[in-house]
Design a protein around this motif. Structure first.
Motif, mmCIF file in Angstrom:
data_model
loop_
_atom_site.group_PDB
_atom_site.id
_atom_site.type_symbol
_atom_site.label_atom_id
_atom_site.label_comp_id
_atom_site.label_asym_id
_atom_site.label_seq_id
_atom_site.Cartn_x
_atom_site.Cartn_y
_atom_site.Cartn_z
ATOM 1 N N PHE A 12 11.415 0.396 5.595
ATOM 2 C CA PHE A 12 12.682 -0.081 5.058
ATOM 3 C C PHE A 12 13.685 -0.350 6.174
ATOM 4 N N GLU A 13 14.428 -1.442 6.033
ATOM 5 C CA GLU A 13 15.444 -1.784 7.013
ATOM 6 C C GLU A 13 16.759 -1.071 6.724
ATOM 7 N N PRO A 38 14.240 1.963 -2.087
ATOM 8 C CA PRO A 38 13.359 0.903 -1.592
ATOM 9 C C PRO A 38 13.859 -0.510 -1.847
ATOM 10 N N THR A 39 15.111 -0.697 -2.254
ATOM 11 C CA THR A 39 15.611 -2.047 -2.513
ATOM 12 C C THR A 39 16.896 -2.278 -1.742
ATOM 13 N N ARG A 61 20.424 -4.865 -1.988
ATOM 14 C CA ARG A 61 21.124 -5.865 -2.790
ATOM 15 C C ARG A 61 21.153 -7.223 -2.092
ATOM 16 N N SER A 62 21.313 -7.214 -0.776
ATOM 17 C CA SER A 62 21.427 -8.473 -0.055
ATOM 18 C C SER A 62 20.113 -9.221 0.026
ATOM 19 N N ASN A 63 19.019 -8.499 0.115
ATOM 20 C CA ASN A 63 17.708 -9.141 0.224
ATOM 21 C C ASN A 63 16.657 -8.207 -0.329
ATOM 22 N N LYS A 64 16.380 -8.333 -1.603
ATOM 23 C CA LYS A 64 15.450 -7.422 -2.262
ATOM 24 C C LYS A 64 14.063 -7.477 -1.648
ATOM 25 N N ALA A 65 13.623 -8.681 -1.273
ATOM 26 C CA ALA A 65 12.271 -8.810 -0.742
ATOM 27 C C ALA A 65 12.112 -8.077 0.575
ATOM 28 N N ALA A 66 13.187 -7.984 1.367
ATOM 29 C CA ALA A 66 13.089 -7.342 2.668
ATOM 30 C C ALA A 66 12.802 -5.866 2.550
ATOM 31 N N ASN A 67 13.153 -5.269 1.436
ATOM 32 C CA ASN A 67 12.952 -3.838 1.286
ATOM 33 C C ASN A 67 11.910 -3.478 0.248
ATOM 34 N N GLN A 68 11.265 -4.447 -0.382
ATOM 35 C CA GLN A 68 10.326 -4.054 -1.416
ATOM 36 C C GLN A 68 9.012 -4.810 -1.356
ATOM 37 N N LEU A 69 9.025 -6.120 -1.590
ATOM 38 C CA LEU A 69 7.760 -6.816 -1.787
ATOM 39 C C LEU A 69 7.085 -7.248 -0.495
ATOM 40 N N THR A 70 7.769 -8.066 0.300
ATOM 41 C CA THR A 70 7.117 -8.746 1.405
ATOM 42 C C THR A 70 6.469 -7.791 2.389
ATOM 43 N N ASN A 71 7.239 -6.829 2.897
ATOM 44 C CA ASN A 71 6.676 -5.975 3.943
ATOM 45 C C ASN A 71 5.660 -4.982 3.398
ATOM 46 N N VAL A 72 5.770 -4.561 2.145
ATOM 47 C CA VAL A 72 4.761 -3.666 1.571
ATOM 48 C C VAL A 72 3.410 -4.369 1.502
ATOM 49 N N VAL A 73 3.402 -5.592 0.993
ATOM 50 C CA VAL A 73 2.156 -6.353 0.888
ATOM 51 C C VAL A 73 1.569 -6.630 2.267
ATOM 52 N N GLN A 74 2.444 -6.939 3.228
ATOM 53 C CA GLN A 74 1.978 -7.228 4.575
ATOM 54 C C GLN A 74 1.354 -5.989 5.219
ATOM 55 N N VAL A 103 11.978 8.199 2.348
ATOM 56 C CA VAL A 103 13.076 8.510 3.252
ATOM 57 C C VAL A 103 13.493 9.966 3.051
ATOM 58 N N ILE A 104 13.916 10.591 4.142
ATOM 59 C CA ILE A 104 14.492 11.940 4.071
ATOM 60 C C ILE A 104 15.991 11.759 3.898
ATOM 61 N N ARG A 105 16.484 12.022 2.704
ATOM 62 C CA ARG A 105 17.884 11.735 2.381
ATOM 63 C C ARG A 105 18.823 12.842 2.833
ATOM 64 N N ASP A 106 18.340 14.054 2.966
ATOM 65 C CA ASP A 106 19.225 15.155 3.355
ATOM 66 C C ASP A 106 18.400 16.241 4.025
ATOM 67 N N ILE A 107 18.802 16.625 5.221
ATOM 68 C CA ILE A 107 18.130 17.715 5.926
ATOM 69 C C ILE A 107 19.186 18.574 6.641
ATOM 70 N N GLY A 108 20.413 18.518 6.093
ATOM 71 C CA GLY A 108 21.545 19.160 6.746
ATOM 72 C C GLY A 108 21.707 20.631 6.438
#
Length: 399
Positions: free
Chosen positions: A174-175, A181-182, A184-197, A211-216
């Motif tokens: 994920f960028e 995994p999504t 708003r600006s570019n859904k494909a960049a975070n979900q479809l294209t790179n997963v399939v690739q 993603v590790i959202r909290d480890i504080g």
């Protein structure tokens, strides 16, 4: 009379006709160890949940010379529990009471009834789990969690032996981590294209990422170096817990669609020096309470991945078509054997949506395997591939 209580609890991915109940558990706080008492009370509350849902009682009496010598009553419960959360915690002196709410159903009542595909070893790739806030690390035992966590997950999945596991812990899927995994600006960049690739490059049917959202730390000031700070830690006045929250996603590698998504949350007492500070998931990791809590989360993550994949069909990409002869990109290592039959599906896209998820359409023919090799296999179809438009990158499926 002696009473024996045994309870079998199982955390499952899906439930049918689940019932929501609350269970109460008690534990005694010994040596001011609140975390241990909390864990024991939660376990007791889970037993109470299962017994409320399905208690089975059997009695056994032993007689000698017409006299009762022993009388044993056994109580057991077998239930599937999901989404168990602590809704109340009360302390009175050294007694701790915990109330847990969870969804229960009869064991084995999952919606998923796995068919022949459950006996095949699906190929899954595990990528990195980067930290959303890298500033929360600050210690060598947690700074490498983004790479060590997927490595530990790979090891746990490999131990299960029911799937082919590929590790790529340095690959970040994920960028924009907060939006994974999504995006708003570019859904494909975070979900479809790179997963399939990624799935195509690694030859995987599924991709596991997160993603590790909290480890504080609960209180970053608790580990000050002053005499007052040390005294407060010594008498238990400081909050020395560290949190751990990770979100895991399982993606279908052919379409990029998420087939499972779940958050796991825990927290426990943490020590920056000694007792497991040698590194995330290192040999001494589980010597600390926080390490034990995180290790349990990773065990549950592996179980969820295994359960999710067990409910999915086995899919193999077609590598070559020559008349009615077909070569698949899967073989004996996946559990395929000569004589196995797979349904053939055409993979197609539309000109007005070339970047969208490919659509699978049943070709109405089956493929029977003739020769099986470790990483590929050959089979025949009853029709010529050109007549039914079967070609490379189409899919063969066992349900």
């Amino acid at each position: 009379m002696k009473i024996l209580i045994s309870v079998l609890l199982a955390l499952v991915p899906t439930l049918s006709l689940a019932t929501v109940l609350e269970g109460v558990g008690h534990a005694t706080i010994q040596e001011n160890n609140l975390d241990k008492a909390r864990a024991e009370a939660r376990k007791a509350a889970m037993r109470d949940l299962a017994l409320q849902y399905d208690a089975r009682i059997s009695a056994r009496d032993e007689m000698e010379n017409g006299e009762l010598v022993t009388s044993t009553t056994e109580m057991s419960a077998v239930a599937d529990i999901r989404n168990a959360t602590v809704v109340d915690e009360y302390r009175s002196g050294n007694l701790l009471r915990v109330t847990v709410r969870g969804e229960l159903s009869e064991a084995g009542s999952e919606n998923c009834k796995a068919g022949k595909a459950s006996g095949l070893r699906k190929r899954v790739a595990v990528t990195g789990f980067p930290m959303v806030d890298t500033a929360q690390g600050g210690n060598r035992s947690v700074d490498d969690a983004g790479e060590k966590l997927p490595q530990a997950l790979v090891a746990r999945l490999q131990q299960r032996g029911n799937m082919q596991v590929l590790g790529s812990s340095r690959l970040q899927l994920f960028e924009r981590l907060p939006d994974a995994p999504t995006s708003r600006s570019n859904k494909a960049a975070n979900q479809l294209t790179n997963v399939v690739q990624v799935a195509r490059e690694l030859g995987a049917q599924f991709v596991v990422s997160g993603v590790i959202r909290d480890i504080g730390l609960a209180d970053p000031t608790a580990w000050g170096s002053s005499i007052v700070d040390k005294m407060q830690r010594g008498i238990g006045f400081s909050d020395t817990e560290r949190r751990f929250e990770v979100e895991m996603m399982v993606f279908d590698g052919f379409s990029g669609a998420a087939v499972h998504r779940q958050r796991f949350v825990t927290s426990a007492d943490w020590e920056p020096d000694g007792n497991g500070s040698g590194g995330f998931d290192s040999a001494g990791f589980e010597k600390s309470e926080w390490g034990q809590a995180v290790s349990q989360v990773m065990d549950q993550m592996a179980m969820e991945v295994s359960s999710t994949l067990n409910c999915q069909p086995f899919m193999a990409r077609i590598a070559r078509v020559d008349g009615n002869k077909v070569t698949l990109e899967s073989g004996a290592t996946a559990g395929l054997r000569p004589g196995d039959e797979l349904a053939v599906y055409r993979s197609q896209r539309y000109f007005d949506a070339l970047g969208a998820t490919p659509e699978l359409k049943d070709a109405g023919v089956s493929l029977t395997l003739d020769n099986v090799h470790p990483d590929f296999s050959n089979g025949t179809m009853p029709s010529d591939g050109r007549q039914i438009n079967i070609q490379r990158d189409d899919i063969a499926i066992i349900w």
